[in-house]
Design an enzyme around this catalytic site. Sequence first.
Site, PDB file in Angstrom:
ATOM      1  CE  LYS A  32      -3.621  -0.437  -0.362  1.00 52.48           C
ATOM      2  NZ  LYS A  32      -4.341  -0.751  -1.629  1.00 52.48           N
ATOM      3  CB  THR A  49       0.391  -2.168  -7.896  1.00 49.84           C
ATOM      4  OG1 THR A  49       0.235  -3.169  -6.879  1.00 49.84           O
ATOM      5  CG2 THR A  49      -0.269  -2.656  -9.170  1.00 49.84           C
TER       6      THR A  49
END
Length: 885
Positions: free
Chosen positions: A620, A624
């Site tokens: 988080k 990505t």
Amino acid sequence: MLLRFEMWRRTLQRLVCQRRCTLTRLLAVVFLVVVLVLLIQNYRDSGWTKPEIPTYRGPPPSPYTTCNMLDNKQLANKGPNNHNVPHETKTGRKVLVIVESLYSKSAKNIAVSMELARFVFKIVDDKSLPTLTHMGKGRFGVVIFETINLYLNLQSWDRQLIDKYCYEYKVGMIFFTKPPNENEKTVENIPDFAFTVQYNVGLKKYKLNPNSEIWRITKPGEIVSETFQENEWTVFHTNHSTYEHLASATKVAPFYSDYDPQTADSNTTVFPAVLDKGLNDGIRRVFLGQGTSFWLHTLMLLDSMSYLSYGSISLSLERNIQVDIDDIFVGVTGTRMKAEDADELVAAQSRIREVVDGFHFMLGFSGWYYKHGSPEENAGDEKLIEYKDHFHWFPHMWRHEQPHKFTEQELVQSMSLNYQFAKDHNLPIVDNYAVAPHHSGVFPVHDPVYVAWKSIWDIKVTSTEEYPRLHPGWGRRGFVHRGIMVLPRQTCGLFTHTIFLNSYPGGSERLVKSIKGGELFKTFLFNPINIYMTHLSNYGNDRLALYAFESVIKFVQCWTNLKLSQISPMELAMKYFDMFPEEKTPLWRNPCDYEKHMEIWSANKTCDRLPHFLVVGPQKTGTTALYTFLAMHPSIHSNRNSHDTFEEVQFFNGNNYLNGIDWYMDFFPIPQENESLFEKSATYFDNMLVPERVHALLPRAKIICILISPSKRAYSWYQHMRAHKDPVALNYTFQDLITAPDTAPREVRTLRNRCLNPGEYYEHLDRWLEYFSSKQIHIIDGESLKDDPIEVMDNVQKFIGVQNYLNYSTVLRFDSKKGFFCQMLSTSKNKCLGSSKGRVYPSMDEETEKYLQTYYFKHNTQLVQLLEKLKISIPKWLKQETKFS
């Protein structure tokens, strides 16, 4: 030469396979003939003609078989002392070693002894003494000083602190000595200890005080036959009842006249080791009159630590021994065993069994080689089969093949032939144990070997000297792979080739030294479990192996109280991993870093398929997005997706690690020139095991991590779990979750920790820095990655060192709908991350935000200090959260 021949052979094979015409095949044959002629000529010119066949070189040497103490029943029946005196334990089982220099020979010798014994220790110099206590408990159970003078010359405050600690926590001290410089005194009064020391003394007839309670492993009664010349020893003269002599000797060099001219008699008894029982000041001490080079001091050091720690820092007296004779039928004619050698093998085994309970030689067989020697040697093979019930047998390969070169089907076929050989000759096979020739396929792992072993022999135990690597020997460990327990083996440089005693490398004295207190003896001393690798040729000829093992076992019996025995390999493996459960999980190392490992690694495997850099997380923070940007680069390639974890392999942090490096490499392509491979697994960053595992396999890899406000990261993870319908996240508010006590239900504590722990950035980065240099680690500000990814990716390319630069301004642009940068597909179309990315959450309430700022303040402050030390710019969010300006 063999490698060169293999290269030409493969070239020829390609020519034949790629060309079907007769002329090409004929040319290929002519080409091969020419190459063979050149190779043979090269062999002859280099002296590599026919291998020399060793000849018999005199009668086998007689092993060391006598102990003085066996004539003294009182000493023989005394047995080891018990140091487990009941007392209130206020210290840990850790050893503090204080040295003059961390790089001195004696300091390294002490450290090696600690590592061999697997004691937990801390070694420091006198300028960096550690904290001695923690939460009212002493951290160290014994303190060792490299020299007496090191202790005497400590700063007064440090010395008072150590004395106070040792007195209050009942911690003993051990002191070594070394000869002074030429200009220093040869006699010195030490008022601090109420004794006088005499330097530069030669000794003979060194023996131990049999009445001392310090001896546990050490068995007194023997006399050291060696004469120690002048300038080697220090002796102690005491006049206080607190002192007890631990050893005595006769001096061979006269004392210097400035000390006591009336003691010039060279037969004077002196004391080169003494025990201070603590009657004077309440602190027990051991003084040894030389450094660690004297082999008996290793024994005395172990017993001193056990005695001074009341048995808490101590080795077991039990030693399990196994002697494997690999390749029992394999050998060049002229080196193999004859019938009389087989007779002597049985006789020697019987003698060894008098000392080693349950002892049997373990014979490893490759059945194809049975009776492939001279008539006399074939008779020796027949004799071994005749004696088959006297030994334990285990399988090698049928033709001594190197298993890593074969497929699973080929290995099954080969092992089946060896299995039939054992059945035809009714060999008493040891259940579930096998050894691979040349350690091939065991480590580095070749999975077909493990599968074939299970299929044919139901193997559960094997052994190797190649894990974690061949040297240093004391660093060998065990591991478990595919349900097969791999135990460490010992070689001690003794029996890799046919060796005669009178031509032993370094001279026969070197072998004798190894037996009498040296390397071979110390393997018995320090290792609770010993599996020795030997070969048949050293049981024939002049029977070097029998000489060495009978001698060292007798020497162990003479000088120690160790209890030697042999149990089955299965029992041995179970016992080993009960003692060292942390070793069950292997530590995969890069095979390409060691020439020996490359020799026993499959030719169709390549380290080129290992990643060059890792994106390690934490979760988080934008990993990505970074993964997506990297994948746009034409010269950067990631792993293929996993069915279970999608774009993340998650190899280093979970059960996937047990699958081995072949499984891991299958996720990556073979890169072309100037291409880079990478893996992104965001769970790596805060896992305690991952940095060491990554460094073992990828020591030169570069590491990328992304940091955002830890409070924001924790809240994002909570919302992520709510979006995935996690019941805890749905039933607890964020405030209730992060403030949950340790008495909360386990699932609540688990989610709380996953929210909070990854954000403790300093602790995790510091762990990575234990294994990787700061130049190998690149830290990205997560906010910058979101707001200005083009500049960030420029810096990433520089860090990775890509050859083909990509201008990310041509492939990225800001998407106003998403609120972040996306890949540009056309002038009007973007490709953005999925709907789960860029999700807008409700704002964190003020009370929760303040709680997290307080929680992370210490961690963030330490992070600032670390980044400053590494000369890394401080992110804006970190400045704000620490009020940094």
